[in-house]
Design a protein around this motif. Structure first.
Motif, PDB file in Angstrom:
ATOM      1  N   GLN A   1       0.758  -1.242  -0.022  1.00 25.68           N
ATOM      2  CA  GLN A   1      -0.009  -0.097   0.060  1.00 25.68           C
ATOM      3  C   GLN A   1       0.840   1.294   0.037  1.00 25.68           C
ATOM      4  OE1 GLN A   1      -3.091  -0.080  -0.424  1.00 25.68           O
ATOM      5  NE2 GLN A   1      -3.454  -2.321  -0.138  1.00 25.68           N
ATOM      6  N   VAL A   2       0.217   2.277  -0.515  1.00 34.97           N
ATOM      7  CA  VAL A   2       1.005   3.520  -0.710  1.00 34.97           C
ATOM      8  C   VAL A   2       0.078   4.737  -0.044  1.00 34.97           C
ATOM      9  CG1 VAL A   2       1.760   5.268  -2.048  1.00 34.97           C
ATOM     10  CG2 VAL A   2       2.419   3.007  -2.484  1.00 34.97           C
ATOM     11  N   GLN A   3       0.472   5.470   0.673  1.00 35.39           N
ATOM     12  CA  GLN A   3      -0.089   7.047   1.253  1.00 35.39           C
ATOM     13  C   GLN A   3       0.728   7.976   0.948  1.00 35.39           C
ATOM     14  OE1 GLN A   3      -0.627   5.794   5.529  1.00 35.39           O
ATOM     15  NE2 GLN A   3      -2.786   5.673   5.232  1.00 35.39           N
ATOM     16  N   LEU A   4      -0.151   9.030   0.690  1.00 35.38           N
ATOM     17  CA  LEU A   4       0.385  10.609   0.738  1.00 35.38           C
ATOM     18  C   LEU A   4      -0.275  11.203   1.832  1.00 35.38           C
ATOM     19  CD1 LEU A   4      -0.101  11.320  -3.409  1.00 35.38           C
ATOM     20  CD2 LEU A   4       2.021  10.432  -2.004  1.00 35.38           C
ATOM     21  N   VAL A   5       0.622  11.882   2.502  1.00 32.83           N
ATOM     22  CA  VAL A   5      -0.006  12.400   3.797  1.00 32.83           C
ATOM     23  C   VAL A   5       0.718  13.841   3.733  1.00 32.83           C
ATOM     24  CG1 VAL A   5       0.168  12.599   6.140  1.00 32.83           C
ATOM     25  CG2 VAL A   5       0.220  10.526   5.302  1.00 32.83           C
ATOM     26  N   GLU A   6      -0.346  14.591   3.649  1.00 32.20           N
ATOM     27  CA  GLU A   6       0.018  16.397   3.713  1.00 32.20           C
ATOM     28  C   GLU A   6       0.045  16.865   5.049  1.00 32.20           C
ATOM     29  OE1 GLU A   6      -2.925  15.897  -0.126  1.00 32.20           O
ATOM     30  OE2 GLU A   6      -2.898  15.183   2.173  1.00 32.20           O
ATOM     31  N   SER A   7       0.571  17.952   5.040  1.00 32.50           N
ATOM     32  CA  SER A   7       0.625  18.768   6.338  1.00 32.50           C
ATOM     33  C   SER A   7       0.948  19.994   6.113  1.00 32.50           C
ATOM     34  CB  SER A   7       1.709  18.087   7.345  1.00 32.50           C
ATOM     35  OG  SER A   7       2.947  18.187   6.930  1.00 32.50           O
ATOM     36  N   GLY A   8       0.823  21.236   7.032  1.00 34.24           N
ATOM     37  CA  GLY A   8       1.201  22.572   6.984  1.00 34.24           C
ATOM     38  C   GLY A   8       0.044  23.600   6.683  1.00 34.24           C
ATOM     39  N   GLY A   9      -1.002  22.966   6.329  1.00 37.39           N
ATOM     40  CA  GLY A   9      -2.191  23.759   6.222  1.00 37.39           C
ATOM     41  C   GLY A   9      -2.689  24.646   7.504  1.00 37.39           C
ATOM     42  N   ASP A  10      -3.174  25.763   7.377  1.00 37.55           N
ATOM     43  CA  ASP A  10      -3.296  26.679   8.459  1.00 37.55           C
ATOM     44  C   ASP A  10      -4.113  27.913   7.975  1.00 37.55           C
ATOM     45  OD1 ASP A  10      -1.330  27.490  11.196  1.00 37.55           O
ATOM     46  OD2 ASP A  10      -3.537  27.622  11.138  1.00 37.55           O
ATOM     47  N   LEU A  11      -4.745  28.708   9.031  1.00 37.93           N
ATOM     48  CA  LEU A  11      -5.238  30.029   8.685  1.00 37.93           C
ATOM     49  C   LEU A  11      -4.149  30.976   8.936  1.00 37.93           C
ATOM     50  CD1 LEU A  11      -7.585  32.004   8.626  1.00 37.93           C
ATOM     51  CD2 LEU A  11      -7.722  31.887  10.965  1.00 37.93           C
ATOM     52  N   VAL A  12      -4.067  31.990   7.659  1.00 35.09           N
ATOM     53  CA  VAL A  12      -2.852  32.855   7.737  1.00 35.09           C
ATOM     54  C   VAL A  12      -3.549  34.225   7.059  1.00 35.09           C
ATOM     55  CG1 VAL A  12      -2.238  32.193   5.456  1.00 35.09           C
ATOM     56  CG2 VAL A  12      -0.657  33.504   6.792  1.00 35.09           C
ATOM     57  N   GLN A  13      -3.089  35.203   7.657  1.00 42.19           N
ATOM     58  CA  GLN A  13      -3.550  36.448   6.837  1.00 42.19           C
ATOM     59  C   GLN A  13      -3.080  36.908   5.519  1.00 42.19           C
ATOM     60  OE1 GLN A  13      -2.507  39.550   9.803  1.00 42.19           O
ATOM     61  NE2 GLN A  13      -4.472  39.586  10.823  1.00 42.19           N
ATOM     62  N   TYR A  93      -5.833  21.847  -0.342  1.00 44.86           N
ATOM     63  CA  TYR A  93      -4.879  21.541  -1.141  1.00 44.86           C
ATOM     64  C   TYR A  93      -4.566  20.293  -1.212  1.00 44.86           C
ATOM     65  CZ  TYR A  93      -3.778  26.720  -2.060  1.00 44.86           C
ATOM     66  OH  TYR A  93      -3.818  27.808  -2.318  1.00 44.86           O
ATOM     67  N   TYR A  94      -4.242  19.540  -2.191  1.00 39.86           N
ATOM     68  CA  TYR A  94      -4.014  18.129  -2.440  1.00 39.86           C
ATOM     69  C   TYR A  94      -2.696  17.753  -2.977  1.00 39.86           C
ATOM     70  CZ  TYR A  94      -9.177  17.713  -1.456  1.00 39.86           C
ATOM     71  OH  TYR A  94     -10.391  17.544  -1.027  1.00 39.86           O
ATOM     72  N   CYS A  95      -2.048  16.892  -2.484  1.00 40.22           N
ATOM     73  CA  CYS A  95      -0.871  16.332  -3.047  1.00 40.22           C
ATOM     74  C   CYS A  95      -1.126  15.451  -3.963  1.00 40.22           C
ATOM     75  CB  CYS A  95      -0.015  15.740  -1.908  1.00 40.22           C
ATOM     76  SG  CYS A  95       1.391  15.129  -2.570  1.00 40.22           S
ATOM     77  N   ASN A  96      -0.538  15.080  -5.141  1.00 34.39           N
ATOM     78  CA  ASN A  96      -0.633  14.104  -6.221  1.00 34.39           C
ATOM     79  C   ASN A  96       0.817  13.471  -6.602  1.00 34.39           C
ATOM     80  OD1 ASN A  96      -0.709  13.462  -9.478  1.00 34.39           O
ATOM     81  ND2 ASN A  96      -2.811  12.964  -8.384  1.00 34.39           N
ATOM     82  N   ALA A  97       0.763  12.323  -6.939  1.00 31.49           N
ATOM     83  CA  ALA A  97       2.048  11.603  -7.068  1.00 31.49           C
ATOM     84  C   ALA A  97       2.083  10.455  -8.055  1.00 31.49           C
ATOM     85  CB  ALA A  97       2.858  11.325  -6.095  1.00 31.49           C
ATOM     86  N   ASP A  98       2.658  10.267  -9.245  1.00 31.08           N
ATOM     87  CA  ASP A  98       2.768   9.160 -10.028  1.00 31.08           C
ATOM     88  C   ASP A  98       3.761   8.084  -9.195  1.00 31.08           C
ATOM     89  OD1 ASP A  98       2.072  10.697 -13.077  1.00 31.08           O
ATOM     90  OD2 ASP A  98       0.669   9.524 -11.756  1.00 31.08           O
ATOM     91  N   ILE A  99       3.278   7.022  -8.717  1.00 32.33           N
ATOM     92  CA  ILE A  99       4.328   5.950  -8.217  1.00 32.33           C
ATOM     93  C   ILE A  99       4.402   4.740  -8.716  1.00 32.33           C
ATOM     94  CG2 ILE A  99       4.525   4.881  -5.819  1.00 32.33           C
ATOM     95  CD1 ILE A  99       3.238   7.579  -4.691  1.00 32.33           C
ATOM     96  N   ARG A 107       2.657   2.407 -13.297  1.00 29.54           N
ATOM     97  CA  ARG A 107       2.655   3.598 -12.476  1.00 29.54           C
ATOM     98  C   ARG A 107       1.192   3.652 -12.038  1.00 29.54           C
ATOM     99  NH1 ARG A 107       5.015   6.626 -16.387  1.00 29.54           N
ATOM    100  NH2 ARG A 107       3.149   7.929 -16.543  1.00 29.54           N
ATOM    101  N   THR A 108       1.063   4.057 -10.840  1.00 29.34           N
ATOM    102  CA  THR A 108      -0.324   4.449 -10.279  1.00 29.34           C
ATOM    103  C   THR A 108      -0.421   5.894  -9.651  1.00 29.34           C
ATOM    104  OG1 THR A 108      -0.464   2.336  -9.642  1.00 29.34           O
ATOM    105  CG2 THR A 108      -2.191   3.619  -8.483  1.00 29.34           C
ATOM    106  N   ASN A 109      -1.600   6.498  -9.930  1.00 28.34           N
ATOM    107  CA  ASN A 109      -1.532   7.927  -9.580  1.00 28.34           C
ATOM    108  C   ASN A 109      -2.185   7.860  -8.000  1.00 28.34           C
ATOM    109  OD1 ASN A 109      -3.304  10.703  -9.668  1.00 28.34           O
ATOM    110  ND2 ASN A 109      -1.401  10.657 -10.550  1.00 28.34           N
ATOM    111  N   TYR A 110      -1.822   8.558  -7.117  1.00 27.16           N
ATOM    112  CA  TYR A 110      -2.271   8.527  -5.764  1.00 27.16           C
ATOM    113  C   TYR A 110      -2.476  10.179  -5.613  1.00 27.16           C
ATOM    114  CZ  TYR A 110      -0.877   3.805  -5.095  1.00 27.16           C
ATOM    115  OH  TYR A 110      -0.714   2.559  -5.267  1.00 27.16           O
ATOM    116  N   TRP A 111      -3.542  10.332  -4.565  1.00 26.11           N
ATOM    117  CA  TRP A 111      -3.934  11.653  -4.079  1.00 26.11           C
ATOM    118  C   TRP A 111      -4.120  11.515  -2.647  1.00 26.11           C
ATOM    119  CZ3 TRP A 111      -5.191  15.987  -6.887  1.00 26.11           C
ATOM    120  CH2 TRP A 111      -5.499  15.666  -8.273  1.00 26.11           C
TER     121      TRP A 111
END
Length: 121
Positions: A1-13, A93-99, A107-111
Motif C-alpha cells: 500500500q501507498v499513502q500520501l500524507v499532507e501537512s502544513g495547512g493553516d489559517l493565515v492573513q 490543497y491536495y498532493c498528487n504523485a505518480d508512483i 505506475r499508479t496515480n495517488y492523491w
C-alpha cells in the motif's frame, strides 16, 4: 500500500506565508511527477504546481512568482512554499504523485487527503 500524507495547512492573513509538505510512504520503488492541486468551495479542482523527478517545474499562472514547489527524492516528499498569500488562495490543497510500486509493472496515480489553507483579508 501507498499513502500520501499532507501537512502544513493553516489559517493565515493575506500577505503571509505557509509551507505545505506531502510525504509518500509504503511499498515505493520510484516516483515520477509530483504535484499540488487545490479545490475551493463550489469550484473544480485545479492544478497549482508540478515537479518532475528531475526537478522541472510547472506552475499555474495565478501562483507564478509567489509559490515554489520542490521535492526531496530521498525522502519521497514534495513541498509547496506559498508566499504573498491572497484570500483567493483559500482552498483545500491536495498532493498528487505518480508512483511505481514494488513488484508492480505500471505506475499508479495517488492523491493525498487534503489540507485546508485559509487566507483572511
Amino acid at each position: 500500500q501507498v499513502q500520501l500524507v499532507e501537512s502544513g495547512g493553516d489559517l493565515v492573513q493575506a500577505g503571509g506565508s505557509l509551507r505545505l509538505s506531502c510525504a509518500a510512504s509504503g511499498s515505493i520503488r520510484g516516483i515520477n511527477d509530483m504535484g499540488w492541486y487545490r479545490q475551493a468551495p463550489g469550484k473544480q479542482r485545479e492544478l497549482v504546481a508540478t515537479i518532475t523527478s528531475g526537478g522541472i517545474t510547472n506552475y499555474a499562472d495565478s501562483v507564478k512568482g509567489r509559490f515554489t514547489i520542490s521535492r526531496d527524492n530521498a525522502k519521497n516528499t514534495v513541498y509547496l512554499q506559498m508566499n504573498s498569500l491572497k484570500p483567493e488562495d483559500t482552498a483545500v490543497y491536495y498532493c498528487n504523485a505518480d508512483i511505481w510500486r514494488i513488484g508492480v509493472a505500471f505506475r499508479t496515480n495517488y492523491w493525498g487527503q487534503g489540507t485546508q489553507v485559509t487566507v483572511s483579508s
